[in-house]
Write a protein that holds these residues in place. Structure first.
Motif, PDB file in Angstrom:
ATOM      1  N   ASP A 162       0.725  -1.205   0.033  1.00  0.00           N
ATOM      2  CA  ASP A 162      -0.016  -0.037   0.003  1.00  0.00           C
ATOM      3  C   ASP A 162       0.945   1.122   0.048  1.00  0.00           C
ATOM      4  OD1 ASP A 162      -1.873   1.943   0.398  1.00  0.00           O
ATOM      5  OD2 ASP A 162      -2.842   1.052   2.012  1.00  0.00           O
ATOM      6  N   ALA A 164       0.291   4.316  -0.189  1.00  0.00           N
ATOM      7  CA  ALA A 164      -0.433   5.490   0.601  1.00  0.00           C
ATOM      8  C   ALA A 164       0.044   5.306   2.015  1.00  0.00           C
ATOM      9  CB  ALA A 164      -1.806   5.459   0.479  1.00  0.00           C
ATOM     10  N   LYS A 165       0.306   4.114   2.772  1.00  0.00           N
ATOM     11  CA  LYS A 165       0.630   3.895   3.929  1.00  0.00           C
ATOM     12  C   LYS A 165       2.135   2.947   4.108  1.00  0.00           C
ATOM     13  CE  LYS A 165      -4.104   3.381   5.403  1.00  0.00           C
ATOM     14  NZ  LYS A 165      -5.065   2.907   6.266  1.00  0.00           N
TER      15      LYS A 165
END
Length: 164
Positions: free
Chosen positions: A65, A67-68
């Motif tokens: 991920d 985004a994280k």
């Protein structure tokens, strides 16, 4: 023939000198200019930017991920040094010490939630990633970069602002 040999040797030396001066890539780090201390580690959060196995293959479990990204948060809590691993499924942390410039992690502590894939693999890869030899350098943009090297992989984290 002697002149041709001299020209070839001079050309080879010139090309070698140019190549030696051009070996820095935009994302590369420079050698450490200061020892690692708790103050330096705690001054920033450290966000994962690269992780490669010894064979050069990307550690894909750490990038499921974008985004994280995995982020390390070194801190002092009640007089004890602690590092927490942000963006993991379980809450994971470990005590740490800096001894003669070497970061030594204590046993990792974690909640025991049954995380689905790929989060479960991310958590497992996180603990394997932070165990190793820590070094500090800077990237081409003069941003501090924390590198962790062990027998299986080399991982780089860039310094980012602490989050509250």
């Amino acid at each position: 023939m002697k002149n041709m040999t001299k020209i070839i040797m001079a050309s080879t030396l010139a090309i070698s000198a140019l190549a030696a001066g051009c070996q820095t890539t935009p994302g590369s780090t420079t050698p450490s200019t200061q020892p690692i201390t708790s103050d330096i580690l705690q001054a920033h959060n450290w966000q994962l930017v690269d992780a490669k196995r010894s064979n050069g293959e990307k550690v894909s479990q750490l990038f499921y991920d974008p985004a994280k990204p995995l982020t390390l948060n070194f801190m002092e809590v009640d007089g004890n040094n602690l590092v927490s691993f942000m963006n993991t499924c379980n809450n994971i942390a470990a005590s740490y010490e800096v001894v003669n410039g070497d970061v030594q992690l204590g046993h990792g502590r974690s909640t025991m939630m049954a995380c689905p894939e790929p989060q479960a693999s991310f958590d497992t890869a996180t603990l394997a990633t932070v165990d190793g030899k820590y070094s500090l350098g800077k990237n081409a943009n003069n941003v501090p970069v924390l590198t962790i090297t062990n027998a299986n992989q080399v991982v780089q984290f860039k310094a980012v602002a602490k989050t509250q």
